[in-house]
Design a protein around this motif. Structure first.
Motif, PDB file in Angstrom:
ATOM      1  N   ARG A  27     -21.350  -3.801  -4.657  1.00  0.00           N
ATOM      2  CA  ARG A  27     -20.513  -2.868  -5.424  1.00  0.00           C
ATOM      3  C   ARG A  27     -19.580  -3.541  -6.415  1.00  0.00           C
ATOM      4  N   ALA A  28     -19.227  -4.788  -6.151  1.00  0.00           N
ATOM      5  CA  ALA A  28     -18.287  -5.492  -7.031  1.00  0.00           C
ATOM      6  C   ALA A  28     -18.614  -6.980  -7.021  1.00  0.00           C
ATOM      7  N   PRO A  29     -19.683  -7.374  -7.725  1.00  0.00           N
ATOM      8  CA  PRO A  29     -20.138  -8.766  -7.662  1.00  0.00           C
ATOM      9  C   PRO A  29     -19.120  -9.782  -8.174  1.00  0.00           C
ATOM     10  N   ASP A  30     -18.165  -9.360  -8.965  1.00  0.00           N
ATOM     11  CA  ASP A  30     -17.173 -10.286  -9.504  1.00  0.00           C
ATOM     12  C   ASP A  30     -15.967 -10.476  -8.587  1.00  0.00           C
ATOM     13  N   LEU A  31     -15.904  -9.732  -7.504  1.00  0.00           N
ATOM     14  CA  LEU A  31     -14.766  -9.803  -6.588  1.00  0.00           C
ATOM     15  C   LEU A  31     -14.868 -11.047  -5.703  1.00  0.00           C
ATOM     16  N   VAL A  32     -13.767 -11.729  -5.514  1.00  0.00           N
ATOM     17  CA  VAL A  32     -13.725 -12.919  -4.663  1.00  0.00           C
ATOM     18  C   VAL A  32     -13.686 -12.480  -3.197  1.00  0.00           C
ATOM     19  N   THR A  88     -13.627  -7.526  10.940  1.00  0.00           N
ATOM     20  CA  THR A  88     -14.867  -6.817  11.239  1.00  0.00           C
ATOM     21  C   THR A  88     -15.306  -7.130  12.651  1.00  0.00           C
ATOM     22  N   ASP A  89     -15.933  -6.135  13.270  1.00  0.00           N
ATOM     23  CA  ASP A  89     -16.544  -6.362  14.582  1.00  0.00           C
ATOM     24  C   ASP A  89     -18.064  -6.344  14.466  1.00  0.00           C
ATOM     25  N   GLY A  90     -18.547  -6.253  13.231  1.00  0.00           N
ATOM     26  CA  GLY A  90     -19.979  -6.267  12.998  1.00  0.00           C
ATOM     27  C   GLY A  90     -20.645  -4.910  13.087  1.00  0.00           C
ATOM     28  N   SER A  91     -19.891  -3.868  13.409  1.00  0.00           N
ATOM     29  CA  SER A  91     -20.486  -2.542  13.535  1.00  0.00           C
ATOM     30  C   SER A  91     -20.662  -1.883  12.172  1.00  0.00           C
ATOM     31  N   VAL A  92     -21.613  -0.989  12.111  1.00  0.00           N
ATOM     32  CA  VAL A  92     -21.874  -0.250  10.880  1.00  0.00           C
ATOM     33  C   VAL A  92     -20.666   0.623  10.532  1.00  0.00           C
ATOM     34  N   GLU A  93     -19.985   1.129  11.540  1.00  0.00           N
ATOM     35  CA  GLU A  93     -18.839   2.013  11.305  1.00  0.00           C
ATOM     36  C   GLU A  93     -17.726   1.327  10.518  1.00  0.00           C
ATOM     37  N   VAL A  94     -17.566   0.041  10.696  1.00  0.00           N
ATOM     38  CA  VAL A  94     -16.491  -0.686  10.019  1.00  0.00           C
ATOM     39  C   VAL A  94     -16.707  -0.710   8.502  1.00  0.00           C
ATOM     40  N   GLU A  95     -17.915  -0.394   8.075  1.00  0.00           N
ATOM     41  CA  GLU A  95     -18.190  -0.386   6.641  1.00  0.00           C
ATOM     42  C   GLU A  95     -17.291   0.604   5.892  1.00  0.00           C
ATOM     43  N   ARG A  96     -16.813   1.649   6.571  1.00  0.00           N
ATOM     44  CA  ARG A  96     -15.861   2.576   5.932  1.00  0.00           C
ATOM     45  C   ARG A  96     -14.564   1.858   5.604  1.00  0.00           C
ATOM     46  N   ALA A  97     -14.096   1.002   6.485  1.00  0.00           N
ATOM     47  CA  ALA A  97     -12.880   0.238   6.212  1.00  0.00           C
ATOM     48  C   ALA A  97     -13.117  -0.730   5.060  1.00  0.00           C
ATOM     49  N   VAL A  98     -14.306  -1.320   5.008  1.00  0.00           N
ATOM     50  CA  VAL A  98     -14.656  -2.236   3.917  1.00  0.00           C
ATOM     51  C   VAL A  98     -14.614  -1.485   2.583  1.00  0.00           C
ATOM     52  N   GLU A  99     -15.127  -0.262   2.573  1.00  0.00           N
ATOM     53  CA  GLU A  99     -15.104   0.539   1.343  1.00  0.00           C
ATOM     54  C   GLU A  99     -13.677   0.778   0.858  1.00  0.00           C
ATOM     55  N   HIS A 100     -12.774   1.095   1.775  1.00  0.00           N
ATOM     56  CA  HIS A 100     -11.373   1.303   1.409  1.00  0.00           C
ATOM     57  C   HIS A 100     -10.756   0.017   0.868  1.00  0.00           C
ATOM     58  N   GLU A 114     -19.585  -9.440   3.136  1.00  0.00           N
ATOM     59  CA  GLU A 114     -19.749 -10.122   1.853  1.00  0.00           C
ATOM     60  C   GLU A 114     -20.852  -9.451   1.015  1.00  0.00           C
ATOM     61  N   GLU A 115     -21.955  -9.092   1.665  1.00  0.00           N
ATOM     62  CA  GLU A 115     -23.069  -8.424   0.974  1.00  0.00           C
ATOM     63  C   GLU A 115     -22.654  -7.049   0.452  1.00  0.00           C
ATOM     64  N   LEU A 116     -21.950  -6.282   1.281  1.00  0.00           N
ATOM     65  CA  LEU A 116     -21.508  -4.947   0.872  1.00  0.00           C
ATOM     66  C   LEU A 116     -20.629  -5.014  -0.372  1.00  0.00           C
ATOM     67  N   ILE A 117     -19.737  -5.980  -0.375  1.00  0.00           N
ATOM     68  CA  ILE A 117     -18.834  -6.119  -1.519  1.00  0.00           C
ATOM     69  C   ILE A 117     -19.601  -6.605  -2.743  1.00  0.00           C
ATOM     70  N   ALA A 118     -20.517  -7.544  -2.560  1.00  0.00           N
ATOM     71  CA  ALA A 118     -21.300  -8.068  -3.679  1.00  0.00           C
ATOM     72  C   ALA A 118     -22.145  -6.976  -4.336  1.00  0.00           C
TER      73      ALA A 118
END
Length: 161
Positions: A78-83, A9-21, A72-76
């Motif tokens: 949508r998927a709180p059980d994910l490591v 991550t570079d901290g940009s909002v745009e990278v959130e699309r990659a996080v979703e994938h 970490e927050e984005l993943i938590a």
């Protein structure tokens, strides 16, 4: 197929699309996600010696911590059980990302690309492109930008009845 996925991550909002994938893949494969932010200290090598590097370094590391915490927050959400594992490292971004993927036993790297071309790519370079060229681990690139995944710049196809 995938046990551990690296998401730089570079901290940009745009990278959130990659996080979703990455999140979708991690759910499908019951995989862990590791996210990394790389402080590129080389960008600040030309500063005068009197400049307080410690202050700049601390600010950059704080920025990195905030970036990986956001992933970490984005993943938590949508998927709180994910490591999720997070790290902030220093060095050349493309080199550190490839090293991180290898040393952390990642099976896949999922990262955003802004899709710059021409002179922008020549002048700015592309961390993603260098990772793709040098990584022995598969790299999934996700086009990021201001447009959402469901929007399209193309005009609708006209219906012919």
């Amino acid at each position: 197929m995938y046990d551990r996925i690296l998401v730089p991550t570079d901290g940009s909002v745009e990278v959130e699309r990659a996080v979703e994938h990455a999140l979708d893949l991690a759910r499908s494969h019951d995989a862990a996600i590791r996210t990394v932010y790389v402080v590129n200290a080389a960008n600040y090598g030309g500063l005068p010696m009197e400049t307080a590097w410690d202050g700049i370094g601390d600010a950059l590391r704080d920025e990195g911590s905030a970036a990986v915490e956001r992933v970490e927050e984005l993943i938590a959400e949508r998927a709180p059980d994910l490591v999720v594992e997070t790290t902030v490292r220093e060095g050349s971004p493309s080199r550190v990302i490839v090293e991180e993927a290898q040393t952390s036993d990642c099976d896949l790297v999922v990262m955003g690309t802004h899709g710059r071309g021409g002179i922008d790519r020549l002048l700015l370079g592309s961390v993603t492109e260098r990772v793709v060229r040098t990584s022995p681990i598969p790299v999934l690139t996700v086009r990021v930008g201001t447009q959402s995944a469901t929007e399209s710049k193309r005009e609708p196809i006209a219906r012919v009845d």
